[in-house]
Scaffold this motif. Sequence first.
Motif, PDB file in Angstrom:
ATOM      1  N   ASP A 121     -16.432-106.995  23.399  1.00  0.00           N
ATOM      2  CA  ASP A 121     -17.153-108.124  23.985  1.00  0.00           C
ATOM      3  C   ASP A 121     -18.121-108.758  22.986  1.00  0.00           C
ATOM      4  N   TYR A 168      -3.268-103.257  29.734  1.00  0.00           N
ATOM      5  CA  TYR A 168      -4.497-103.867  30.240  1.00  0.00           C
ATOM      6  C   TYR A 168      -4.607-103.657  31.744  1.00  0.00           C
ATOM      7  N   ILE A 185      -6.812-111.032  26.744  1.00  0.00           N
ATOM      8  CA  ILE A 185      -7.684-110.239  27.623  1.00  0.00           C
ATOM      9  C   ILE A 185      -8.866-111.082  28.088  1.00  0.00           C
ATOM     10  N   ALA A 186      -9.345-111.940  27.215  1.00  0.00           N
ATOM     11  CA  ALA A 186     -10.438-112.862  27.551  1.00  0.00           C
ATOM     12  C   ALA A 186     -10.101-114.229  26.968  1.00  0.00           C
ATOM     13  N   PHE A 207     -18.903-114.082  31.088  1.00  0.00           N
ATOM     14  CA  PHE A 207     -18.480-113.231  32.205  1.00  0.00           C
ATOM     15  C   PHE A 207     -19.333-113.488  33.446  1.00  0.00           C
ATOM     16  N   VAL A 222     -11.271-110.489  38.603  1.00  0.00           N
ATOM     17  CA  VAL A 222     -10.472-111.033  37.498  1.00  0.00           C
ATOM     18  C   VAL A 222      -9.100-111.463  38.015  1.00  0.00           C
ATOM     19  N   SER A 261     -15.734-101.920  27.374  1.00  0.00           N
ATOM     20  CA  SER A 261     -14.971-102.922  26.623  1.00  0.00           C
ATOM     21  C   SER A 261     -14.694-102.456  25.198  1.00  0.00           C
ATOM     22  N   PHE A 305     -13.082-113.180  31.381  1.00  0.00           N
ATOM     23  CA  PHE A 305     -11.863-112.385  31.382  1.00  0.00           C
ATOM     24  C   PHE A 305     -10.689-113.234  31.864  1.00  0.00           C
TER      25      PHE A 305
END
Length: 243
Positions: free
Chosen positions: A43, A176, A235-236, A134, A205, A39, A164
């Motif tokens: 993260d 991505y 992305i998250a 996550f 995901v 990551s 995610f």
Amino acid sequence: MAEETVTPYSRSDQGKKEQVEQMFDKIAPRYDFLNHFLSMGIDVLWRRKAIRLLKGKQVSKVLDVATGTGDFALETLKLNPVEVIGVDISSGMIAKGNEKIEARGLSDKVKLIQGDSEDLKFPDNTFDIITVGFGVRNFENLLKGLKEMNRVLVPGGKCAVLEFSQPTKFPIKQLYGFYFRNILPLLGKMISADSAAYTYLPASVDAFPYGEDFLKIYSEAGFKEVIEYRVSFGIATIYIGSK
């Protein structure tokens, strides 16, 4: 939106829950390194932002669900709780996490225990704050797991789900997608003892109901005032809900 079931080992006869436990037991020795390496350390920033969104409430007890090696549990100490409990289905992850906590001299404050996130062994209305980073993507039954989290949260308590999601804007979406589906599984296979873990990650995901779809399930589980905060161009996403 129907929730698609994605499992780590497609040829296994085991259920998703058992497969996830087996997978994390296998990758536990290298998990922290891989997590931050793959990551690029972002993260850590996402967890910090989630904690900032939870501040402003007096906190006694915190529960970190699907705690892994306890990174999110440790981050919640910034909320000044009396006690933090982390729960994870993988004994291997719990062992690594408790080693880390003991090395930091925090065993009196943070405790990690093995347990099923969809069958929490705590009384109703126990925790002021619940976090999960996550982890909900790995639940066998997402709605059941969220309902369990709501059950053990005190009235007025808050829950932060970091997960995610999928960016939608060019060129982040394309970059991505390429990294997640091509580079990440290759690096994971080179470094990890279990290459399936890093092909499962992008597949899970892709199948996960993010954004508005997740907020609907969040609300169905009993959470109120649900809101999403997208981070790093989507992305998250951090989902906040209250009881």
